[in-house]
Design a protein around this motif. Structure first.
Motif, PDB file in Angstrom:
ATOM      1  N   CYS A  26       0.930   2.376   4.771  1.00 35.25           N
ATOM      2  CA  CYS A  26       0.322   1.699   5.810  1.00 35.25           C
ATOM      3  C   CYS A  26       1.818   1.267   6.463  1.00 35.25           C
ATOM      4  O   CYS A  26       2.892   0.972   6.000  1.00 35.25           O
ATOM      5  CB  CYS A  26      -0.459   0.487   5.466  1.00 35.25           C
ATOM      6  SG  CYS A  26       0.301  -1.058   5.263  1.00 35.25           S
ATOM      7  N   GLN A  44       2.865  -8.051   0.222  1.00 30.02           N
ATOM      8  CA  GLN A  44       3.267  -9.353  -0.099  1.00 30.02           C
ATOM      9  C   GLN A  44       4.571  -9.191  -0.921  1.00 30.02           C
ATOM     10  O   GLN A  44       4.996  -8.435  -1.497  1.00 30.02           O
ATOM     11  CB  GLN A  44       2.073  -9.978  -1.125  1.00 30.02           C
ATOM     12  CG  GLN A  44       0.799 -10.322  -0.363  1.00 30.02           C
ATOM     13  CD  GLN A  44      -0.143 -10.985  -1.329  1.00 30.02           C
ATOM     14  OE1 GLN A  44       0.274 -11.372  -2.371  1.00 30.02           O
ATOM     15  NE2 GLN A  44      -1.419 -11.067  -0.891  1.00 30.02           N
ATOM     16  N   TRP A  68      -3.434 -15.300  -0.083  1.00 31.33           N
ATOM     17  CA  TRP A  68      -3.066 -14.687   0.865  1.00 31.33           C
ATOM     18  C   TRP A  68      -3.940 -13.416   1.169  1.00 31.33           C
ATOM     19  O   TRP A  68      -3.849 -12.478   0.210  1.00 31.33           O
ATOM     20  CB  TRP A  68      -1.576 -14.298   0.816  1.00 31.33           C
ATOM     21  CG  TRP A  68      -0.835 -14.039   2.015  1.00 31.33           C
ATOM     22  CD1 TRP A  68      -0.657 -12.730   2.784  1.00 31.33           C
ATOM     23  CD2 TRP A  68      -0.408 -14.666   3.316  1.00 31.33           C
ATOM     24  NE1 TRP A  68      -0.134 -12.496   3.734  1.00 31.33           N
ATOM     25  CE2 TRP A  68       0.228 -13.879   4.240  1.00 31.33           C
ATOM     26  CE3 TRP A  68      -0.383 -16.085   3.254  1.00 31.33           C
ATOM     27  CZ2 TRP A  68       0.612 -14.327   5.316  1.00 31.33           C
ATOM     28  CZ3 TRP A  68       0.012 -16.688   4.719  1.00 31.33           C
ATOM     29  CH2 TRP A  68       0.510 -15.866   5.446  1.00 31.33           C
ATOM     30  N   PRO A  69      -4.662 -13.240   2.269  1.00 27.36           N
ATOM     31  CA  PRO A  69      -5.445 -12.239   2.435  1.00 27.36           C
ATOM     32  C   PRO A  69      -4.986 -10.860   2.783  1.00 27.36           C
ATOM     33  O   PRO A  69      -5.709  -9.987   2.483  1.00 27.36           O
ATOM     34  CB  PRO A  69      -6.299 -12.754   3.898  1.00 27.36           C
ATOM     35  CG  PRO A  69      -5.442 -13.582   4.683  1.00 27.36           C
ATOM     36  CD  PRO A  69      -4.468 -14.070   3.470  1.00 27.36           C
ATOM     37  N   THR A  70      -3.624 -10.666   3.083  1.00 25.36           N
ATOM     38  CA  THR A  70      -3.100  -9.398   3.468  1.00 25.36           C
ATOM     39  C   THR A  70      -2.261  -8.889   2.549  1.00 25.36           C
ATOM     40  O   THR A  70      -1.483  -9.689   1.772  1.00 25.36           O
ATOM     41  CB  THR A  70      -2.729  -9.517   4.859  1.00 25.36           C
ATOM     42  OG1 THR A  70      -1.570 -10.315   5.025  1.00 25.36           O
ATOM     43  CG2 THR A  70      -3.903  -9.973   5.849  1.00 25.36           C
ATOM     44  N   LYS A  81       0.920  -1.381   0.040  1.00 29.47           N
ATOM     45  CA  LYS A  81      -0.158   0.079   0.040  1.00 29.47           C
ATOM     46  C   LYS A  81       0.838   1.033   0.014  1.00 29.47           C
ATOM     47  O   LYS A  81       1.500   1.479   1.012  1.00 29.47           O
ATOM     48  CB  LYS A  81      -1.034  -0.144   1.250  1.00 29.47           C
ATOM     49  CG  LYS A  81      -1.777  -1.107   1.058  1.00 29.47           C
ATOM     50  CD  LYS A  81      -2.673  -1.291   2.321  1.00 29.47           C
ATOM     51  CE  LYS A  81      -3.962  -2.326   2.221  1.00 29.47           C
ATOM     52  NZ  LYS A  81      -4.741  -2.429   3.630  1.00 29.47           N
ATOM     53  N   GLY A 112       4.120 -11.961   4.127  1.00 28.29           N
ATOM     54  CA  GLY A 112       3.550 -10.869   4.355  1.00 28.29           C
ATOM     55  C   GLY A 112       4.620 -10.543   5.658  1.00 28.29           C
ATOM     56  O   GLY A 112       5.532 -10.780   5.759  1.00 28.29           O
ATOM     57  N   ARG A 151      -5.616  -4.804  -6.121  1.00 29.66           N
ATOM     58  CA  ARG A 151      -5.780  -5.289  -4.908  1.00 29.66           C
ATOM     59  C   ARG A 151      -6.148  -6.483  -4.314  1.00 29.66           C
ATOM     60  O   ARG A 151      -6.033  -7.178  -3.766  1.00 29.66           O
ATOM     61  CB  ARG A 151      -6.322  -3.765  -3.917  1.00 29.66           C
ATOM     62  CG  ARG A 151      -6.346  -4.271  -2.481  1.00 29.66           C
ATOM     63  CD  ARG A 151      -6.854  -3.059  -1.629  1.00 29.66           C
ATOM     64  NE  ARG A 151      -7.890  -2.334  -2.112  1.00 29.66           N
ATOM     65  CZ  ARG A 151      -7.862  -1.080  -1.899  1.00 29.66           C
ATOM     66  NH1 ARG A 151      -7.367  -0.247  -1.206  1.00 29.66           N
ATOM     67  NH2 ARG A 151      -9.115  -0.506  -2.557  1.00 29.66           N
ATOM     68  N   LYS A 188      -4.179 -10.603  -3.861  1.00 26.75           N
ATOM     69  CA  LYS A 188      -4.941 -11.656  -2.844  1.00 26.75           C
ATOM     70  C   LYS A 188      -5.342 -13.013  -3.229  1.00 26.75           C
ATOM     71  O   LYS A 188      -4.937 -13.766  -2.844  1.00 26.75           O
ATOM     72  CB  LYS A 188      -5.955 -11.134  -1.835  1.00 26.75           C
ATOM     73  CG  LYS A 188      -5.520  -9.796  -1.251  1.00 26.75           C
ATOM     74  CD  LYS A 188      -6.835  -9.190  -0.459  1.00 26.75           C
ATOM     75  CE  LYS A 188      -6.496  -7.664   0.171  1.00 26.75           C
ATOM     76  NZ  LYS A 188      -7.519  -7.189   0.926  1.00 26.75           N
TER      77      LYS A 188
END
Length: 111
Positions: A30, A73, A68-70, A22, A83, A59, A63
């Motif tokens: 972030c 990466q 992978w959800p977050t 991000k 992550g 975005r 994923k």
């Protein structure tokens, strides 16, 4: 962006080290992305930063690509490494440095 999965795949395979994050390496947006940037910069590893905030399909696509959800990466030589938490733990244990070197990527030695 034509086919986001093709674009992601080409980017991952076309660069030795890729960080989907991000924000950008010079302006992370972030804290987790910022931590991974700090680790890579500390190690002196050249990498391609990809700002997932530029497109919703990017975005979401990354994923799905990694399952992978977050974000962030990190990919090394086309392979998903992890992550923020995984990268931080690998770095602290010296495993990230070894993984990069094993893949032919030069790492600045700690003084």
């Amino acid at each position: 962006m034509t086919d986001v999965n093709t674009w992601i795949s080409d980017t991952v395979k076309g660069n030795d080290v890729v960080l989907f994050m991000k924000g950008t390496p010079t302006f992370p947006q972030c804290g987790f992305s910022g931590q991974v940037v700090q680790i890579l910069d500390y190690l002196g590893v050249p990498y391609q930063g990809v700002n997932v905030l530029e497109a919703d399909e990017l975005r979401q696509g990354i994923k799905e690509y990694s399952n992978w959800p977050t974000i962030p990466q990190l990919y090394v030589k086309g392979e998903f490494v992890g992550g923020c938490d995984i990268i931080r733990e690998m770095f602290q244990a010296g495993e990230l440095q070894s993984h990069l070197k094993d893949n032919g990527i030069s790492v600045r030695e700690a003084v």
